[in-house]
Design a protein around this motif. Structure first.
Motif, PDB file in Angstrom:
ATOM      1  N   SER A   1       0.850  -1.194   0.000  1.00 26.81           N
ATOM      2  CA  SER A   1       0.000   0.000   0.000  1.00 26.81           C
ATOM      3  C   SER A   1       0.883   1.240   0.000  1.00 26.81           C
ATOM      4  CB  SER A   1      -0.899   0.014   1.246  1.00 26.81           C
ATOM      5  OG  SER A   1      -0.118  -0.035   2.414  1.00 26.81           O
TER       6      SER A   1
ATOM      7  N   SER B   1      -9.397  -2.763  16.144  1.00 27.43           N
ATOM      8  CA  SER B   1      -8.229  -2.571  15.276  1.00 27.43           C
ATOM      9  C   SER B   1      -8.639  -2.546  13.806  1.00 27.43           C
ATOM     10  CB  SER B   1      -7.212  -3.684  15.517  1.00 27.43           C
ATOM     11  OG  SER B   1      -6.112  -3.555  14.638  1.00 27.43           O
ATOM     12  N   LYS B   2      -9.550  -3.438  13.435  1.00 30.97           N
ATOM     13  CA  LYS B   2     -10.039  -3.483  12.048  1.00 30.97           C
ATOM     14  C   LYS B   2     -10.746  -2.181  11.691  1.00 30.97           C
ATOM     15  CE  LYS B   2     -12.881  -6.284   8.923  1.00 30.97           C
ATOM     16  NZ  LYS B   2     -13.778  -7.473   8.828  1.00 30.97           N
TER      17      LYS B   2
ATOM     18  N   CYS C   1     -10.178   0.816  13.035  1.00 31.96           N
ATOM     19  CA  CYS C   1      -9.172   1.874  12.891  1.00 31.96           C
ATOM     20  C   CYS C   1      -8.407   1.736  11.580  1.00 31.96           C
ATOM     21  CB  CYS C   1      -8.196   1.832  14.070  1.00 31.96           C
ATOM     22  SG  CYS C   1      -8.950   2.188  15.661  1.00 31.96           S
ATOM     23  N   ARG C   2      -8.113   0.512  11.199  1.00 28.62           N
ATOM     24  CA  ARG C   2      -7.338   0.282   9.979  1.00 28.62           C
ATOM     25  C   ARG C   2      -8.155   0.532   8.716  1.00 28.62           C
ATOM     26  NH1 ARG C   2      -3.650  -5.056  10.513  1.00 28.62           N
ATOM     27  NH2 ARG C   2      -2.933  -4.200   8.518  1.00 28.62           N
ATOM     28  N   SER C   3      -9.460   0.662   8.869  1.00 31.12           N
ATOM     29  CA  SER C   3     -10.268   1.038   7.705  1.00 31.12           C
ATOM     30  C   SER C   3     -10.011   2.493   7.330  1.00 31.12           C
ATOM     31  CB  SER C   3     -11.754   0.834   8.009  1.00 31.12           C
ATOM     32  OG  SER C   3     -12.208   1.789   8.966  1.00 31.12           O
ATOM     33  N   TRP C   4      -9.489   3.276   8.311  1.00 34.21           N
ATOM     34  CA  TRP C   4      -9.153   4.682   8.045  1.00 34.21           C
ATOM     35  C   TRP C   4      -7.679   4.840   7.708  1.00 34.21           C
ATOM     36  CZ3 TRP C   4     -11.738   8.807   6.817  1.00 34.21           C
ATOM     37  CH2 TRP C   4     -11.149  10.068   6.937  1.00 34.21           C
ATOM     38  N   ASN C   5      -6.824   4.110   8.427  1.00 33.78           N
ATOM     39  CA  ASN C   5      -5.375   4.124   8.183  1.00 33.78           C
ATOM     40  C   ASN C   5      -4.879   2.701   8.402  1.00 33.78           C
ATOM     41  OD1 ASN C   5      -2.493   4.318   8.537  1.00 33.78           O
ATOM     42  ND2 ASN C   5      -2.739   6.509   8.852  1.00 33.78           N
ATOM     43  N   ASP C   6      -4.304   2.092   7.367  1.00 30.29           N
ATOM     44  CA  ASP C   6      -4.009   0.656   7.395  1.00 30.29           C
ATOM     45  C   ASP C   6      -2.779   0.293   8.222  1.00 30.29           C
ATOM     46  OD1 ASP C   6      -4.722  -1.956   6.588  1.00 30.29           O
ATOM     47  OD2 ASP C   6      -3.081  -1.970   5.138  1.00 30.29           O
ATOM     48  N   ASP C   7      -2.131   1.253   8.848  1.00 32.51           N
ATOM     49  CA  ASP C   7      -0.928   0.980   9.629  1.00 32.51           C
ATOM     50  C   ASP C   7      -1.315   0.374  10.984  1.00 32.51           C
ATOM     51  OD1 ASP C   7       1.514   0.907  10.847  1.00 32.51           O
ATOM     52  OD2 ASP C   7       1.814   3.068  10.928  1.00 32.51           O
ATOM     53  N   PRO C   8      -0.872  -0.870  11.301  1.00 32.45           N
ATOM     54  CA  PRO C   8      -1.225  -1.497  12.594  1.00 32.45           C
ATOM     55  C   PRO C   8      -0.741  -0.684  13.795  1.00 32.45           C
ATOM     56  CG  PRO C   8      -0.292  -3.111  11.075  1.00 32.45           C
ATOM     57  CD  PRO C   8      -0.068  -1.774  10.465  1.00 32.45           C
TER      58      PRO C   8
ATOM     59  N   ALA D   1      -3.068   2.076  14.396  1.00 33.61           N
ATOM     60  CA  ALA D   1      -4.303   1.596  15.024  1.00 33.61           C
ATOM     61  C   ALA D   1      -4.116   1.437  16.530  1.00 33.61           C
ATOM     62  CB  ALA D   1      -4.722   0.265  14.400  1.00 33.61           C
TER      63      ALA D   1
END
Length: 232
Positions: A22, A200-201, A203-210, A213
């Motif tokens: 990404s 976590s999922k 949060c990662r829908s907005w920014n994919d960085d774990p 999140a």
């Protein structure tokens, strides 16, 4: 030495950026930064080589150099000891929130509050995302993004770092964020806690960085504890 340095630092950073599946949301600005870094390092290095004869008298002899090395070691030890004794107290999570809230700005903060009436779970999550985004992109950097966005257009803008085809205001970025969250199961995710897979999922829908999140989860937890303390 210059080539080895560039390969190990800027070269590695460029390689990592290209290899990621990404693409970084601000890859254009990051690319410009890397190019400028390479140009500056090459210019300074070349200048040093060309003017080396002018600075030859400044280079100490072997004996003086050995003395300087030992002096540097002792100075480092003393400096480390002084730093350990005088280092400031670590800012706790509540202090970090207060500092970042100032960076967000009261206008944007109040706008978010008014945009999420009677929805405390959604409001705290949106606030946590703003805090995490502003920690990564402080106000001065967001201003540069807006200026640069007038040239290259598409990017992420505002306190919420919302994706847009051209620069947008902080309020517009908050509108995009809230609209995005309202289309997702925010209540169930927040009910399961800020460290659950569902949260976590979300949060990662907005920014994919774990890692990002996790930061959002930490800010959300701090905001929740503040709300509970104020209501009790």
């Amino acid at each position: 030495m210059i080539i080895v340095y560039l390969i190990c630092t800027t070269g590695k950073a460029i390689y990592d950026m290209i290899q990621k599946e990404s693409r970084h949301p601000n890859w254009t600005m990051m690319s410009i930064y890397h190019v400028i870094s390479i140009v500056v390092v090459l210019f300074v290095g070349t200048l040093a080589v060309l003017l080396r004869s002018l600075f030859a008298s400044w280079i100490p002899g072997q004996q003086d150099l050995l003395i300087a090395i030992w002096a540097g070691i002792f100075a480092t030890l003393l400096g480390a000891a002084a730093h350990h004794i005088l280092k400031p107290t670590r800012v706790e999570s509540h202090g970090v929130v207060d500092v970042l809230r100032k960076d967000v700005g009261e206008t944007a903060w109040d706008y978010l509050t008014k945009s999420t009436p009677n929805q405390p779970y959604l409001q705290d999550l949106a606030r946590a995302i703003l805090l995490a985004e502003c920690q990564q992109r402080p106000k001065w950097f967001r201003r540069l993004e807006r200026l640069g966005g007038k040239i290259w257009g598409k990017g992420t803008y505002g306190v919420a770092q919302a994706a847009a085809d051209s620069p947008i205001t902080d309020e517009q970025s908050i509108d995009i964020l809230i609209s995005h969250l309202r289309a997702l199961p925010v209540y169930s995710a927040t009910f399961n806690g800020p460290y659950s897979d569902e949260f976590s999922k979300l949060c990662r829908s907005w920014n994919d960085d774990p890692a990002h999140a996790r930061r959002i989860g930490e800010f959300y937890e701090t905001l929740q504890s503040r709300r509970e303390a104020s209501e009790s």
